[in-house]
Motif scaffolding. Structure first.
Motif, PDB file in Angstrom:
ATOM      1  N   SER A 157     -10.741   0.621  14.643  1.00 48.64           N
ATOM      2  CA  SER A 157     -10.139   1.330  13.512  1.00 48.64           C
ATOM      3  C   SER A 157     -10.139   0.440  12.280  1.00 48.64           C
ATOM      4  CB  SER A 157      -8.695   1.748  13.834  1.00 48.64           C
ATOM      5  OG  SER A 157      -8.665   2.738  14.827  1.00 48.64           O
ATOM      6  N   LYS A 158     -10.642   0.957  11.185  1.00 41.92           N
ATOM      7  CA  LYS A 158     -10.626   0.206   9.933  1.00 41.92           C
ATOM      8  C   LYS A 158      -9.414   0.637   9.120  1.00 41.92           C
ATOM      9  CE  LYS A 158     -14.078  -1.031   7.521  1.00 41.92           C
ATOM     10  NZ  LYS A 158     -14.005  -2.465   7.841  1.00 41.92           N
ATOM     11  N   VAL A 159      -8.562  -0.343   8.764  1.00 42.50           N
ATOM     12  CA  VAL A 159      -7.393  -0.038   7.955  1.00 42.50           C
ATOM     13  C   VAL A 159      -7.477  -0.791   6.633  1.00 42.50           C
ATOM     14  CG1 VAL A 159      -5.959   0.362   9.985  1.00 42.50           C
ATOM     15  CG2 VAL A 159      -5.942  -1.877   8.917  1.00 42.50           C
ATOM     16  N   LEU A 160      -6.946  -0.175   5.604  1.00 43.25           N
ATOM     17  CA  LEU A 160      -6.860  -0.798   4.286  1.00 43.25           C
ATOM     18  C   LEU A 160      -5.782  -1.872   4.328  1.00 43.25           C
ATOM     19  CD1 LEU A 160      -7.843  -0.556   1.291  1.00 43.25           C
ATOM     20  CD2 LEU A 160      -5.924   1.045   0.953  1.00 43.25           C
ATOM     21  N   VAL A 161      -6.097  -3.073   3.884  1.00 46.22           N
ATOM     22  CA  VAL A 161      -5.133  -4.176   3.989  1.00 46.22           C
ATOM     23  C   VAL A 161      -4.031  -4.039   2.957  1.00 46.22           C
ATOM     24  CG1 VAL A 161      -4.807  -6.679   3.864  1.00 46.22           C
ATOM     25  CG2 VAL A 161      -6.836  -5.736   4.978  1.00 46.22           C
ATOM     26  N   ASN A 162      -4.381  -3.814   1.693  1.00 39.85           N
ATOM     27  CA  ASN A 162      -3.386  -3.816   0.612  1.00 39.85           C
ATOM     28  C   ASN A 162      -3.405  -2.501  -0.157  1.00 39.85           C
ATOM     29  OD1 ASN A 162      -2.462  -6.585   0.890  1.00 39.85           O
ATOM     30  ND2 ASN A 162      -4.467  -7.186   0.127  1.00 39.85           N
ATOM     31  N   GLN A 163      -2.223  -1.997  -0.434  1.00 36.08           N
ATOM     32  CA  GLN A 163      -2.062  -0.827  -1.272  1.00 36.08           C
ATOM     33  C   GLN A 163      -2.154  -1.258  -2.736  1.00 36.08           C
ATOM     34  OE1 GLN A 163       1.663   1.015  -0.405  1.00 36.08           O
ATOM     35  NE2 GLN A 163       1.028   3.043  -1.082  1.00 36.08           N
ATOM     36  N   GLU A 164      -2.851  -0.485  -3.560  1.00 30.29           N
ATOM     37  CA  GLU A 164      -3.043  -0.895  -4.943  1.00 30.29           C
ATOM     38  C   GLU A 164      -1.738  -0.951  -5.722  1.00 30.29           C
ATOM     39  OE1 GLU A 164      -5.958   1.323  -7.022  1.00 30.29           O
ATOM     40  OE2 GLU A 164      -7.633   0.546  -5.849  1.00 30.29           O
ATOM     41  N   LYS A 165      -0.887   0.006  -5.532  1.00 31.11           N
ATOM     42  CA  LYS A 165       0.406   0.017  -6.202  1.00 31.11           C
ATOM     43  C   LYS A 165       1.418   0.676  -5.283  1.00 31.11           C
ATOM     44  CE  LYS A 165      -0.373   4.354  -8.710  1.00 31.11           C
ATOM     45  NZ  LYS A 165      -0.353   5.010 -10.028  1.00 31.11           N
ATOM     46  N   PRO A 166       2.716   0.368  -5.462  1.00 34.67           N
ATOM     47  CA  PRO A 166       3.725   0.943  -4.565  1.00 34.67           C
ATOM     48  C   PRO A 166       3.729   2.470  -4.628  1.00 34.67           C
ATOM     49  CG  PRO A 166       4.665  -0.842  -5.868  1.00 34.67           C
ATOM     50  CD  PRO A 166       3.311  -0.552  -6.442  1.00 34.67           C
ATOM     51  N   MET A 167       4.014   3.087  -3.499  1.00 31.67           N
ATOM     52  CA  MET A 167       4.220   4.528  -3.460  1.00 31.67           C
ATOM     53  C   MET A 167       5.635   4.835  -3.921  1.00 31.67           C
ATOM     54  SD  MET A 167       3.943   7.056  -0.165  1.00 31.67           S
ATOM     55  CE  MET A 167       2.274   6.523   0.167  1.00 31.67           C
ATOM     56  N   ASN A 168       5.811   5.944  -4.615  1.00 32.05           N
ATOM     57  CA  ASN A 168       7.131   6.294  -5.122  1.00 32.05           C
ATOM     58  C   ASN A 168       7.979   6.959  -4.041  1.00 32.05           C
ATOM     59  OD1 ASN A 168       6.825   5.276  -7.742  1.00 32.05           O
ATOM     60  ND2 ASN A 168       5.650   7.071  -8.342  1.00 32.05           N
ATOM     61  N   ALA A 169       8.251   6.183  -3.008  1.00 31.85           N
ATOM     62  CA  ALA A 169       9.139   6.573  -1.926  1.00 31.85           C
ATOM     63  C   ALA A 169       9.882   5.315  -1.489  1.00 31.85           C
ATOM     64  CB  ALA A 169       8.352   7.173  -0.768  1.00 31.85           C
ATOM     65  N   SER A 170      10.882   5.489  -0.653  1.00 29.33           N
ATOM     66  CA  SER A 170      11.732   4.350  -0.290  1.00 29.33           C
ATOM     67  C   SER A 170      12.087   4.398   1.187  1.00 29.33           C
ATOM     68  CB  SER A 170      13.023   4.369  -1.122  1.00 29.33           C
ATOM     69  OG  SER A 170      12.747   4.482  -2.502  1.00 29.33           O
ATOM     70  N   THR A 171      12.427   3.227   1.740  1.00 36.41           N
ATOM     71  CA  THR A 171      12.826   3.115   3.138  1.00 36.41           C
ATOM     72  C   THR A 171      13.799   1.967   3.309  1.00 36.41           C
ATOM     73  OG1 THR A 171      12.050   2.671   5.390  1.00 36.41           O
ATOM     74  CG2 THR A 171      10.796   1.670   3.616  1.00 36.41           C
ATOM     75  N   ASP A 172      14.697   2.089   4.289  1.00 36.53           N
ATOM     76  CA  ASP A 172      15.619   0.982   4.555  1.00 36.53           C
ATOM     77  C   ASP A 172      14.927  -0.184   5.255  1.00 36.53           C
ATOM     78  OD1 ASP A 172      15.330   2.178   7.047  1.00 36.53           O
ATOM     79  OD2 ASP A 172      17.454   2.648   7.308  1.00 36.53           O
ATOM     80  N   MET A 173      13.655  -0.014   5.658  1.00 35.56           N
ATOM     81  CA  MET A 173      12.883  -1.161   6.130  1.00 35.56           C
ATOM     82  C   MET A 173      12.659  -2.142   4.990  1.00 35.56           C
ATOM     83  SD  MET A 173      11.608  -2.372   8.940  1.00 35.56           S
ATOM     84  CE  MET A 173      10.472  -3.663   9.487  1.00 35.56           C
ATOM     85  N   GLY A 174      12.764  -1.660   3.761  1.00 34.66           N
ATOM     86  CA  GLY A 174      12.707  -2.562   2.620  1.00 34.66           C
ATOM     87  C   GLY A 174      13.790  -3.620   2.681  1.00 34.66           C
TER      88      GLY A 174
END
Length: 437
Positions: free
Chosen positions: A345-362
């Motif tokens: 499986s090929k996955v993208l390593v880095n997201q270009e910019k943050p997604m406008n959503a939130s999580t308590d994992m932050g």
């Protein structure tokens, strides 16, 4: 699968591996061990597929909202006990949290397990799949520690109430995330359009980045009166709520493009011929970093206070735990991507910019080195998380298969952190770097 108990001896016939590689030694010395572990990880998860699919379907068909996840708590802990693990239920002061651990010595990996749903639209964020992938990851790491006599520990931690309840923030306050954790890991299902510019180019994302969010409710209290007979004797709490909503709507024009404020009126009155005495609103204030979210919150509070002043109502805040921005750990992301590639499986390593959503994992990512990946599940083109269509997508066999493939990569990433000093040190160094937007 062999039943494993956390206090079971690893044996003295072979020196345990893990955390013992001198820095001068090439990482190639670990390759045979990781190759063997990869085989164990893959075979363990494949062997448990039907049982994991069963628990996935059970959680999906019994959606439970924040801190009410009693069925999920019972179902998951029963499976863990069936497999021979000593399980602590109702942990850290939360009735629907749990904990189980296997191994001894070495470094500690914590696998976070979410299982709450959204009101009315069920598992429209796919937390049934998060639970499935996390359980599979825990089983695979534990089996590898046992089979290959690796010194190290893996813990699965039930983390309720991600959807607005701040379960992980409360777990942090209760001491669930100690400083000796080498990495806390989990992954979230997404539709491809949430994370990819080119659909089908990758099967997932390693470096999920989400923004900070203040969560709170406001109460406006006024004075009832007959709306026709003597409205001048009333103080209208509904007017305060409408003014607050309008004030924030006007503020949006002056906000940065990557910031968000949204609210709803949860209680807005009873009958039209009585001046409304009480209203309640529910708010999210989001920005890419905690500092910027704090500054935006002050501006929002000014809007709310102006509404109270103009209507003569009293304003009260009911605060929920703040969700900090989710930080991406480059070392962990690169490790995950490498191991997912080995599983095809090929996955993208880095997201270009943050997604406008939130999580308590932050919040966890500000406490210990953390990994929060994303795996893509098949969904209609116009469907993403928090949409009823996503709840349907999260219940498919294809989504389950994606969750298990992700679990294989997470298990290998966790084992590499346990085994390799350089990887563990790199994850720690990345964690200690300042935030970058």
């Amino acid at each position: 699968m062999v039943n494993l108990k956390p206090d079971e001896s690893l044996g003295e016939e072979s020196r345990p591996l893990g955390g013992v590689t001198p820095k001068s030694e090439s990482n190639e010395s670990l390759k045979p061990v990781l190759d063997d572990a990869r085989s164990t990880v893959g075979s363990t998860i494949d062997r448990l597929d039907s049982e994991l699919h069963d628990i996935n379907k059970k959680i999906h068909s019994h959606p439970e909202t924040a801190y009410q996840e009693h069925y999920a708590h019972e179902t998951i802990t029963a499976l863990l006990e069936q497999k021979g693990y000593n399980v602590k239920r109702h942990t850290y002061g939360l009735d629907t949290s749990f904990e189980a651990e296997y191994g001894q010595g070495g470094r500690l990996i914590v696998v976070c397990c979410e299982y709450d749903a959204l009101p009315q639209i069920g598992h429209a964020c796919g937390h049934n799949l998060i639970a499935t992938s996390s359980i599979a990851t825990f089983f695979a790491i534990a089996e590898s520690l046992k089979t290959h006599k690796i010194a190290g520990r893996v813990r699965i931690l039930g983390t309720p109430a991600e959807e607005g309840g701040g379960g992980k923030a409360k777990l942090i306050d209760a001491g669930a995330f100690s400083d000796d954790i080498a990495a806390a890991i989990m992954a979230h299902p997404v539709s491809d359009r949430q994370v990819l510019k080119v659909p089908g180019s990758y099967t997932g994302l390693a470096g999920f980045r989400l923004i900070a969010s203040h969560k709170f409710r406001t109460e406006f209290r006024g004075k009832p009166a007959h709306a026709a007979g003597e409205p001048w004797n009333g103080v209208n709490a509904l007017d305060a709520a409408v003014a607050a909503y309008t004030n924030v709507a006007l503020l949006r024009q002056q906000m940065e493009p990557d910031e968000r404020v949204h609210g709803v009126i949860e209680q807005g009155g009873t009958v039209p011929n009585v001046i409304t005495e009480y209203t309640k609103m529910n708010w999210n204030v989001r920005s890419p970093t905690a500092e910027r979210a704090d500054n935006l919150l002050k501006r929002v509070e000014a809007c709310l206070e102006a509404a109270a002043t103009s209507t003569g109502c009293k304003l009260n805040y009911i605060k929920s735990p703040t969700y900090l921005n989710l930080r991406s750990n480059q070392t962990l992301c690169e490790s995950y991507a490498k191991h997912m590639d080995a599983f095809g499986s090929k996955v993208l390593v880095n997201q270009e910019k943050p997604m406008n959503a939130s999580t308590d994992m932050g919040n966890v990512s500000h406490k210990v080195p953390s990994f929060h990946g994303a795996f893509i599940i098949p969904a209609e083109r116009d469907v993403a998380a928090h949409n009823p269509g996503f709840a349907a997508a999260a219940g498919t066999d294809e989504a389950h298969a994606a969750a298990l493939k992700c679990a294989k990569g997470m298990a290998m990433m966790g084992l590499q952190v346990i085994l390799d000093d350089e990887t563990a040190a790199g994850a720690k160094t990345d964690f200690e770097k300042p935030d970058d937007e």
